[in-house]
Write an enzyme that holds these catalytic residues in place. Structure first.
Site, PDB file in Angstrom:
ATOM      1  N   TRP A 266       6.875  -5.558   2.065  1.00 57.10           N
ATOM      2  CA  TRP A 266       6.452  -6.406   0.959  1.00 57.10           C
ATOM      3  C   TRP A 266       6.784  -7.879   1.142  1.00 57.10           C
ATOM      4  CZ3 TRP A 266       3.584  -4.935  -3.226  1.00 57.10           C
ATOM      5  CH2 TRP A 266       3.418  -3.565  -3.432  1.00 57.10           C
TER       6      TRP A 266
ATOM      7  N   GLY B 265       0.779  -1.229   0.000  1.00 53.87           N
ATOM      8  CA  GLY B 265       0.000   0.000   0.000  1.00 53.87           C
ATOM      9  C   GLY B 265       0.807   1.274   0.000  1.00 53.87           C
TER      10      GLY B 265
ATOM     11  N   LYS C 209      17.550  -2.166  -4.346  1.00 55.72           N
ATOM     12  CA  LYS C 209      17.236  -1.658  -5.673  1.00 55.72           C
ATOM     13  C   LYS C 209      18.367  -0.783  -6.217  1.00 55.72           C
ATOM     14  CE  LYS C 209      12.194  -1.220  -5.902  1.00 55.72           C
ATOM     15  NZ  LYS C 209      11.162  -0.188  -6.138  1.00 55.72           N
TER      16      LYS C 209
ATOM     17  N   ASP D 117      11.734   6.067  -5.588  1.00 56.40           N
ATOM     18  CA  ASP D 117      11.106   4.758  -5.429  1.00 56.40           C
ATOM     19  C   ASP D 117      12.139   3.628  -5.390  1.00 56.40           C
ATOM     20  OD1 ASP D 117       8.130   3.766  -5.427  1.00 56.40           O
ATOM     21  OD2 ASP D 117       9.267   2.256  -6.507  1.00 56.40           O
TER      22      ASP D 117
ATOM     23  N   ASN E 158       8.926   2.182   0.101  1.00 53.96           N
ATOM     24  CA  ASN E 158       9.029   3.612  -0.165  1.00 53.96           C
ATOM     25  C   ASN E 158       8.039   4.446   0.644  1.00 53.96           C
ATOM     26  OD1 ASN E 158       7.377   2.158  -2.490  1.00 53.96           O
ATOM     27  ND2 ASN E 158       6.413   4.137  -2.131  1.00 53.96           N
TER      28      ASN E 158
END
Length: 577
Positions: free
Chosen positions: A286, A214, A375, A347, A304
């Site tokens: 996540w 979310g 990332k 992000d 994020n």
């Protein structure tokens, strides 16, 4: 985690005929009932004890955690399939589900029974040696589902005689493992406010641990613990603290590079705005937490902040977004955190699940560590007791114009918003001392626009990240020495890699690609030893197990919504002839 608009679903009809294999299950219309029974589960399926869950890392018969163990190293101890014979690997069976959509599941295997999940929260119990279906559960979705990046589910957790699954409408469901019948169901959070669930939970000491999606909808992230017997909420740790989320006003990322923040302007924004934005600051969790059983510590990474790109509305470091966090297993109380990207406006959140291994300190001493692949394209090695960053790896993928701020017209920076290492779980081989990470290279521009909070059911990015059409995209499977941070070898792929890695004691590393190719590599050298075309994107992490002394490797081929790889509905299981 980024949001990507995609085309319609691509089917994978008659895969069994195309491969010349027996179809274990032909997808029919799902009946209106929640659970359908095709055949009784054999009596060999016994309740899974806490002791079994604790020693899962050394067991070869079962695969009891989505990432193999509480340490999440995704390392299988079996050696029957190895670098000398993997070229002979053949499909043993395929299992086709009723859902033709992205698959990111890691199957659980217990006593010869495999439990598979699909998009939209179906669960199947099948024979792990033949693919014979026992039962099929379909979650009755509520009226509201608000989710980013596809309707995926990444697996169930097992404990005792129960399975546990999070759902797209933000429920936690307990199923009877023998029958698929619902034992209890509880709401984790309000889907009307943008909450949803795709992660595989973790179960330990009678507690079911689960985070939330979310971050693209202005939620307030958390990890919650529920009683495994009753579904009662035991504790909540919020990834956005009510006070102090501004942090220390850090100006550099974990590698010491300047993020080009205007701290004075941010402090003025905070004074004018006040601190109530913690309620919508994002910070989804996540992926499944790792658990240190000796210290009773839970380790997880946080996604994020919200909105993703428009940082002016959320001044400060935005704790604990983009962070590795340690909390107490029994109480959920904070122990420590380490933030990789303060005040993230690109992000580049932390999503790949952490792993627990012993690591070499800067003075050469072996200590308990926790490792995360970001990332950003770096592997980060931490002291497990304090969170102190010991080292970070060489960049596994290109980094250009790092921390260039998003603009109204769009600013180019690498990595793009998908990574680096996205949610894909990494693997660790204790023999090579390498971690294996699946990377993406997707050049993007970052565009920012002013955007007030629109309400929990509406996407809230504060701009856009856009793939650059004339620049090549590709992937890279990288082996990183955790003791030095050096990249030992890598294998470049035609398409960005997303889905995860499996390492085995047979000297092998398994990884799949969005073009349908599932491959095995020599874990020491990176030499490709075997590949198989699965007919749809292999964007899920593989697992391994054995039944009656025979080793199998299983992987889902259903494609990916986030990067729009070819959809399918199949789990393929391989073995030696």
């Amino acid at each position: 985690m980024p949001f990507t608009l995609t085309r319609g679903v691509v089917g994978l009809p008659l895969l069994a005929i195309a491969l010349g294999l027996p179809a274990a299950h032909a997808a029919d219309e799902v009946q209106n009932t929640s659970t359908t029974t095709a055949s009784p589960v054999p009596s060999t399926l016994q309740p899974v004890s806490q002791e079994q869950l604790d020693r899962a890392a050394t067991a070869t018969a079962d695969w009891l955690h989505s990432n193999g163990s509480y340490a999440q190293t995704r390392y299988y101890q079996g050696t029957q399939i190895n670098r000398t014979n993997v070229a002979k690997l053949k499909p043993a069976f395929i299992f086709q589900t009723a859902v033709n959509e992205s698959m990111e599941t890691a199957p659980i295997v217990s006593n010869g029974v495999m439990f598979i999940t699909t998009s939209f929260n179906h669960v199947y119990a099948v024979d792990a040696a033949t693919g014979k279906e026992f039962w099929h559960y379909k979650h009755k979705m509520g009226p509201v589902t608000t989710f980013c990046c596809g309707p995926n589910n990444r697996g169930v957790a097992i404990s005792g005689d129960r399975l546990f699954m999070g759902t797209l409408d933000s429920k936690l469901v307990a199923l009877d493992a023998k029958t698929g019948k619902v034992l209890w169901q509880t709401e984790i959070a309000d889907p009307d406010q943008g909450y949803s669930e795709t992660m595989a939970p973790a179960v330990v000491d009678g507690k079911v641990l689960i985070g939330t999606n979310g971050g693209e909808y202005g939620i307030r992230g958390f990890v919650k613990a529920f009683d495994a017997n009753s579904g009662q909420l035991l504790w909540t740790f919020y990834t956005i603290p009510e006070t102090g989320q501004e942090g220390v006003w850090a100006t550099k990322d974990a590698t010491g590079r300047d993020e080009k923040r205007d701290i004075d302007a941010e402090k003025q924004q905070l004074a004018a705005k006040g601190g109530d934005f913690y309620k919508t600051l994002g910070g989804g969790v996540w992926m499944t937490p790792a658990i240190d059983r000796q210290t009773k510590t839970v380790f997880f990474v946080v996604g994020n902040p919200s909105p993703d790109l428009y940082g002016a509305i959320r001044p400060g470091d935005n704790l604990y977004t983009d962070s590795l966090v340690a909390i107490d297993l029994d109480t959920g109380k904070y122990k420590w955190h380490y933030q990789y990207v303060p005040h993230d406006v690109w992000d580049l959140d932390a999503v790949s699940p952490p792993i627990l291994i012993d690591v070499r300190d800067n003075d050469g001493k072996m200590i308990p560590g926790v490792v995360h692949a970001g990332k950003t394209g770096h592997v980060y090695v931490h002291d497990r007791a304090t969170g102190r960053l010991i080292r970070y790896s060489q960049a596994m993928i290109p980094q250009e114009n790092m921390w260039t701020l998003p603009t109204a017209a769009g600013a180019r920076m690498l990595p793009g918003a998908n990574g680096g290492v996205e949610w894909s779980p990494i693997a660790f081989d204790p023999k090579t001392r390498f971690v294996y990470a699946a990377n993406l290279h997707q050049p993007m521009t970052y565009q920012v626009e002013e955007a007030a909070y629109p309400g929990g059911s509406k996407l809230w990015l504060g701009g856009a990240f856009k793939v650059i059409a004339n620049e090549q995209q590709w992937g890279k499977l990288s082996a990183v020495n955790v003791d030095t941070g050096k990249v030992a070898w890598d294998y470049k792929t035609e398409q960005p890699l997303i889905g995860g890695v499996l390492a085995t004691a047979g000297g092998l590393v398994f990884n799949g690609e969005g073009n349908g190719l599932f491959r095995a590599f020599d874990s020491a050298t990176g030499k490709k030893l075997w590949e198989f075309q699965c007919g749809a994107g292999v964007n899920a992490p593989a697992v391994s197990y054995s039944v009656h002394g025979k080793q199998y490797v299983a992987v889902a081929a259903g494609g990916n919504t986030q990067i729009d790889f070819k959809r399918g509905n199949t789990v393929l299981v391989f073995a030696l002839p």
